[in-house]
Design an enzyme around this catalytic site. Structure first.
Site, short mmCIF file in Angstrom:
data_model
loop_
_atom_site.label_atom_id
_atom_site.label_comp_id
_atom_site.label_asym_id
_atom_site.label_seq_id
_atom_site.Cartn_x
_atom_site.Cartn_y
_atom_site.Cartn_z
N LYS A 170 83.41 37.56 47.63
CA LYS A 170 83.27 36.06 47.29
C LYS A 170 84.70 35.59 46.94
CE LYS A 170 83.25 33.56 43.98
NZ LYS A 170 84.11 32.45 44.32
N GLY A 221 90.70 38.49 38.58
CA GLY A 221 90.79 37.11 37.99
C GLY A 221 90.91 37.04 36.63
N SER A 222 90.92 35.67 35.99
CA SER A 222 91.11 35.48 34.57
C SER A 222 90.41 36.43 33.59
CB SER A 222 90.92 34.07 34.28
OG SER A 222 89.72 33.83 34.39
N GLY A 226 86.27 37.23 33.40
CA GLY A 226 85.85 38.72 33.14
C GLY A 226 84.87 38.67 32.29
N GLU A 243 89.90 43.78 36.87
CA GLU A 243 91.52 43.59 36.45
C GLU A 243 91.50 42.11 36.28
OE1 GLU A 243 93.53 45.69 37.14
OE2 GLU A 243 92.54 47.38 38.28
N CYS A 277 99.48 38.57 38.77
CA CYS A 277 99.07 39.20 37.56
C CYS A 277 99.96 40.35 36.91
CB CYS A 277 97.85 40.07 37.82
SG CYS A 277 98.06 41.42 39.20
N GLU A 374 99.70 33.29 29.28
CA GLU A 374 99.86 33.51 30.71
C GLU A 374 100.17 32.29 31.27
OE1 GLU A 374 96.81 34.89 33.28
OE2 GLU A 374 98.41 36.07 34.39
P1 NAD Z 1 89.46 32.80 38.04
O1 NAD Z 1 89.00 33.80 36.90
O2 NAD Z 1 89.55 31.19 37.71
O3 NAD Z 1 88.72 33.12 39.20
C1 NAD Z 1 88.54 34.31 39.97
C2 NAD Z 1 87.53 34.32 40.83
O4 NAD Z 1 86.36 34.27 39.93
C3 NAD Z 1 87.32 33.11 41.72
O5 NAD Z 1 86.70 33.56 42.84
C4 NAD Z 1 86.38 32.31 41.19
O6 NAD Z 1 85.50 31.23 41.97
C5 NAD Z 1 85.26 33.38 40.56
N1 NAD Z 1 84.58 32.73 39.20
C6 NAD Z 1 84.72 31.83 38.30
N2 NAD Z 1 83.90 31.65 37.46
C7 NAD Z 1 83.02 32.58 37.64
C8 NAD Z 1 81.92 33.09 36.89
N3 NAD Z 1 81.34 32.56 36.10
N4 NAD Z 1 81.45 34.13 37.35
C9 NAD Z 1 81.51 34.94 38.60
N5 NAD Z 1 82.78 34.47 39.33
C10 NAD Z 1 83.33 33.22 38.79
O7 NAD Z 1 90.92 33.46 38.03
P2 NAD Z 1 92.19 32.70 39.13
O8 NAD Z 1 92.72 31.39 38.52
O9 NAD Z 1 91.56 32.51 40.52
O10 NAD Z 1 93.29 33.78 39.12
C11 NAD Z 1 94.07 33.61 38.33
C12 NAD Z 1 94.19 34.99 37.09
O11 NAD Z 1 93.87 36.07 37.85
C13 NAD Z 1 95.02 35.07 36.34
O12 NAD Z 1 94.78 35.27 35.03
C14 NAD Z 1 95.68 36.44 36.71
O13 NAD Z 1 96.35 37.10 35.85
C15 NAD Z 1 94.44 36.93 37.28
N6 NAD Z 1 94.77 38.21 38.53
C16 NAD Z 1 94.63 39.51 37.76
C17 NAD Z 1 94.94 40.51 38.66
C18 NAD Z 1 94.89 41.90 38.17
O14 NAD Z 1 94.99 42.86 39.10
N7 NAD Z 1 94.80 42.13 37.07
C19 NAD Z 1 95.41 40.31 39.84
C20 NAD Z 1 95.61 38.86 40.42
C21 NAD Z 1 95.16 37.84 39.30
#
Ligand code: NAD
Length: 468
Positions: A170, A221-222, A226, A243, A277, A374
């Site tokens: 997804k 993601g964030s 997580g 991650e 990230c 961040e």
């Molecule tokens: P986000 O957490 O808003 O979204 C990431 C994904 O999660 C999207 O596909 C979103 O639709 C989904 N999502 C949102 N709410 C959800 C829920 N309640 N349950 C399940 N899935 C859900 O993050 P973003 O804004 O897309 O990305 C930016 C963040 O990602 C930054 O904090 C960045 O540091 C982090 N990031 C980390 C790494 C790593 O390897 N550590 C790599 C890239 C990005």
């Protein structure tokens, strides 16, 4: 405008509703994302569960060959994928942009294809034989962000299927199209149901993390999301790799050469417009060379071309979305109010597009959001320090622990300091230089589990010990 479809069980699946995907450089609509229903997700889980029964029994060599075939197919279609990625993500085709990202996805796929997890014999003697087998887990749910969508999709999918699992991915609703195309291409090399894609808003991710048919979630993601995933995965005790966010610190030691390190510092921070990230997000510079580092970084930044990603001249694109643009703007404004000195940038010109200039802010410290949180955008705070212990303590004064870096001429001294940084990866005289054979993951609230290499592959398996 093209209406895209889900890809489930080896075929396109049309949806009733759609959501527009727009180009962050222009605001123009670039395609219609299919919005999956809970029934679509159930169908994907059923297809992936059925495919798993066969895929896990295939010879290891066949799964390795399928991954090699995926690498060839993605490579053969790399320009189409790169253009689609630029249209929806905004990053430039050139520099460390879309072509680089697709090339990285191919390189990671090739490397992972050659990894193996052979049977380990722990004991073989008169007291008996003990074997350690690595078994695939089942259906893996992959949830990805908008910053490096194609590369991260491959980081999730390829080790999962290489180890014998099947996948439902997804992508972020902000950048779903390149992932749909990627999954279509992967399916040319795979049996139906091994890799499926469902798209939609965040709820579909929430449904995946609670779904009883999904055995593991791998999430990038964030940290905030997580935590939500961890809560909903608890009901069925899913395996998790998380991650999450980072607020990586870089420490420039008194013996560093400002001119020599300026380019590395710049791209460590501004790769993908800082929307990475493990980008350098806080820079600590010793008082003795503070002004020189500020001057060299500013001189380098002046030559960087920020523009529409489709222009071959651009090396940086816009911020990907409005929300992130507003975060960066607010953090910079607050830093200015608290005495931050703008070396370059700091003043977005206004639309169209979410263009934010490369921004360097000197004379800031902890106590403002640009340092404490961040920013995930093209604005770097530069903090002055007087002794190295103080810099290390400040670098570690964060709930995050993804990456960190130390910059100096004496490698042994730099290594000693690197050992004191609380982060999953630490680089010396560079930042964020990940590679497919080296485990990558966060400590503290940057997540748990690792990706890449044999350790990353193991995350997609469970152990079965056989006593003969
Ligand atoms: P986000 O957490 O808003 O979204 C990431 C994904 O999660 C999207 O596909 C979103 O639709 C989904 N999502 C949102 N709410 C959800 C829920 N309640 N349950 C399940 N899935 C859900 O993050 P973003 O804004 O897309 O990305 C930016 C963040 O990602 C930054 O904090 C960045 O540091 C982090 N990031 C980390 C790494 C790593 O390897 N550590 C790599 C890239 C990005």
């Amino acid at each position: 405008m093209r209406r895209w479809a889900l890809f489930i069980d080896g075929r396109r699946v049309e949806t009733e509703s759609f959501q527009d995907v727009s180009n962050p450089s222009t605001g123009e609509i670039v395609g219609a994302m299919p919005v999956a229903t809970a029934a679509n997700l159930d169908a994907a889980v059923a297809a992936a569960s059925k495919a798993f029964l066969r895929w896990k029994e295939r010879p290891d060599s066949e799964r390795a060959e399928a991954c090699r075939a995926i690498a060839r197919t993605v490579e053969a279609n790399s320009e189409e994928l790169a253009r689609l990625l630029t249209l929806e993500q905004g990053k430039p085709l050139n520099g460390l942009g879309s072509r680089f990202e697709i090339g990285g996805a191919v390189a990671w796929t090739r490397h992972t294809a050659e990894l193996a997890l052979p049977l380990e014999v722990l004991q073989d003697g008169p007291e008996g034989r003990v074997e350690l087998h690595r078994k695939p887990i089942g259906v893996v749910g992959s949830i990805t962000p908008w910053n490096w969508p194609v590369m991260i999709a491959c980081w999730h999918i390829i080790p999962a299927i290489r180890a014998g699992n099947t996948v439902i991915i997804k992508p972020s609703p902000l950048t779903p199209l390149s992932t749909i195309r990627l999954v279509e291409l992967m399916n040319e090399a795979l049996p139906p149901g091994v890799v499926n894609v469902v798209t939609g808003e965040n709820e579909i991710g929430a449904q995946m993390s609670a779904h009883p048919g999904i055995a593991k979630v791998t999430f990038t993601g964030s940290s905030e999301t997580g935590r939500k995933i961890m809560r909903s995965a608890a009901t069925t005790l899913k395996r998790l790799t998380l991650e999450l966010g980072g607020n990586d610190a870089g420490v420039v030691l008194p013996d560093a050469d400002p001119k020599a390190i300026a380019e590395g510092l710049f791209w460590g921070a501004f790769i993908n417009g800082g929307q990475t990230c493990a980008a350098l997000k806080r820079l600590y510079v010793h008082d003795s060379l503070y002004d020189d580092v500020c001057r060299e970084l500013t001189a380098y930044a002046k030559n960087v071309v920020v523009g529409d990603g489709l222009s071959e001249a651009s090396t940086l694109g816009p911020v990907q979305n409005k929300r992130q643009f507003e975060v960066v703007s607010a953090f910079v404004e607050e830093a200015k109010e608290k005495g931050g000195r703008v070396l370059i940038g700091g003043d977005p010109s206004g639309g169209p597009g979410y263009f934010y200039p490369v921004t360097l802010i000197a004379d800031v410290d902890h106590g403002c959001r640009l340092v404490d949180e961040e920013q995930f955008g093209p604005a770097l705070p530069i903090i002055r320090y007087h002794d190295v212990e103080e810099a290390i303590a400040k670098a570690n004064a964060s709930s995050m622990g993804l990456g960190g870096s130390v910059w100096g001429s004496d490698l042994d001294a730099a290594k000693r300091i690197a050992g004191q940084i609380e982060a999953g990866s630490v680089w010396i005289n560079k930042h964020g230089a990940i590679q497919p054979n080296a485990p990558f993951g966060g400590v503290k609230q940057s997540g748990f589990g690792v990706e890449f290499g044999v350790d990353g592959l193991k995350e997609f398996t469970t152990v079965q010990t056989v006593f003969c």
